[in-house]
Design an enzyme around this catalytic site. Structure first.
Site, PDB file in Angstrom:
ATOM      1  N   HIS A   1       0.845  -1.387   0.148  1.00  0.00           N
ATOM      2  CA  HIS A   1       0.070  -0.110  -0.038  1.00  0.00           C
ATOM      3  C   HIS A   1       0.811   1.254   0.065  1.00  0.00           C
ATOM      4  O   HIS A   1       0.497   2.273   0.609  1.00  0.00           O
ATOM      5  CB  HIS A   1      -0.835  -0.048   1.190  1.00  0.00           C
ATOM      6  CG  HIS A   1      -2.019  -1.121   1.104  1.00  0.00           C
ATOM      7  ND1 HIS A   1      -2.994  -1.093   0.206  1.00  0.00           N
ATOM      8  CD2 HIS A   1      -2.348  -2.179   1.916  1.00  0.00           C
ATOM      9  CE1 HIS A   1      -3.763  -2.214   0.508  1.00  0.00           C
ATOM     10  NE2 HIS A   1      -3.475  -2.740   1.642  1.00  0.00           N
TER      11      HIS A   1
ATOM     12  N   GLN B   1      -0.373 -13.093   7.185  1.00  0.00           N
ATOM     13  CA  GLN B   1      -1.474 -12.056   7.626  1.00  0.00           C
ATOM     14  C   GLN B   1      -2.773 -12.797   7.549  1.00  0.00           C
ATOM     15  O   GLN B   1      -3.142 -13.224   6.412  1.00  0.00           O
ATOM     16  CB  GLN B   1      -1.532 -10.662   6.766  1.00  0.00           C
ATOM     17  CG  GLN B   1      -0.385  -9.813   7.022  1.00  0.00           C
ATOM     18  CD  GLN B   1      -0.639  -8.379   6.648  1.00  0.00           C
ATOM     19  OE1 GLN B   1      -0.296  -7.919   5.612  1.00  0.00           O
ATOM     20  NE2 GLN B   1      -1.789  -7.520   7.262  1.00  0.00           N
TER      21      GLN B   1
ATOM     22  N   ASP C   1      -8.911  -4.906   6.927  1.00  0.00           N
ATOM     23  CA  ASP C   1      -9.200  -5.838   6.005  1.00  0.00           C
ATOM     24  C   ASP C   1      -9.976  -6.767   6.587  1.00  0.00           C
ATOM     25  O   ASP C   1     -11.306  -7.417   6.146  1.00  0.00           O
ATOM     26  CB  ASP C   1      -8.051  -6.622   5.384  1.00  0.00           C
ATOM     27  CG  ASP C   1      -7.830  -5.531   4.036  1.00  0.00           C
ATOM     28  OD1 ASP C   1      -8.708  -4.999   3.478  1.00  0.00           O
ATOM     29  OD2 ASP C   1      -6.598  -5.599   3.989  1.00  0.00           O
TER      30      ASP C   1
END
Length: 256
Positions: free
Chosen positions: A46, A148, A176
């Site tokens: 990101h 993750q 998320d």
């Protein structure tokens, strides 16, 4: 060849605290490594950081005595090979939802016969202060693998995912994970179902001998989460530290 102190600490049941780097600048990375964080994650998912700049950041962090990690933009053999060959000491894999994805993640980070990582390059050995042969012989034991968990579907498969060998840590992606539960950004902070999912992840990590981790945004939260059992903590980011310090200084300068 240098030993990866983060991997060693986690293996021995200790706690590590790092931070996130999203600015494409090796000088910033070098300065942040000098602060004394256990690790610094160069976020290629990101941020506008490309592989050339990331390579310079990995080398700067390592030369300053830090441990450079990389979050790849997506879990793929190509992405993993590039960051490890550029000098990262470990990989953070986003969106790990199935056992096959986790098995692939581990395999991409290890040379044969333990995995399928392709052999080549020189920056990886330079990052560890090693010869090429030493690196090829020891990288499998020094490279950190962090997956993750950031979807509620993965929470339902934790025992299957975390039973894959050679996972060092789990890092919870709160935004998320919250979004997969139908929560707006930031709404997870006070949501009891989200808190229960986080606790379930932590307990599964403890069952499987994997370090649980997540992002925290204050020293107080870092202390609280350590007391709960989290051992791989990301404290803020370089941009958050920079802008928070600037806002505080400017506010005080305008207080007369």
């Amino acid at each position: 060849m240098r030993t990866n102190p983060v991997k060693k600490t986690l293996r021995e049941g200790g706690t590590t605290i790092g931070t996130w780097l999203g600015l494409p600048d090796p000088f910033v990375a070098y300065h942040m490594a000098g602060v004394g964080f256990d690790w610094l994650n160069v976020d290629l998912e990101h941020s506008p950081i490309n592989i050339e700049t990331a390579a310079l950041m990995f080398q700067a962090i390592a030369q300053a005595g830090g441990v450079p990690l990389a979050r790849v933009p997506w879990a793929s053999g190509e992405n993993v090979k590039r960051v490890l060959d550029a000098g990262a000491w470990g990989v953070i894999y986003p969106m790990q939802n199935t056992r096959q994805e986790v098995e692939d993640a581990v395999s991409w980070a290890k040379y044969p016969p333990r995995g399928c990582r392709s052999m080549g390059g020189s920056l990886h050995a330079m990052s560890f202060g090693a010869s090429g042969s030493d690196y090829f012989n020891r990288a499998k034991d020094e490279t950190l693998v962090v997956i993750q968990i950031e979807h509620i579907d993965a929470v339902g498969r934790l025992d299957d995912l975390l039973s894959v060998p050679d996972i060092d840590a789990v890092f919870i992606g709160p935004n998320d994970l919250g979004a997969s539960m139908g929560l707006a950004p930031g709404a997870y902070v006070t949501d009891p179902e989200f808190a229960a999912a986080v606790d379930e992840i932590r307990k599964a990590c403890e069952r499987h001998g994997v370090a649980p981790g997540l992002h925290v945004f204050s020293p107080e939260d870092a202390v609280r989460r350590q007391k709960e059992g989290f051992r791989f903590l990301a404290l803020c980011s370089e941009t958050r530290f920079m802008t928070a310090g600037a806002r505080e200084a400017l506010s005080k300068a305008r207080s007369l």
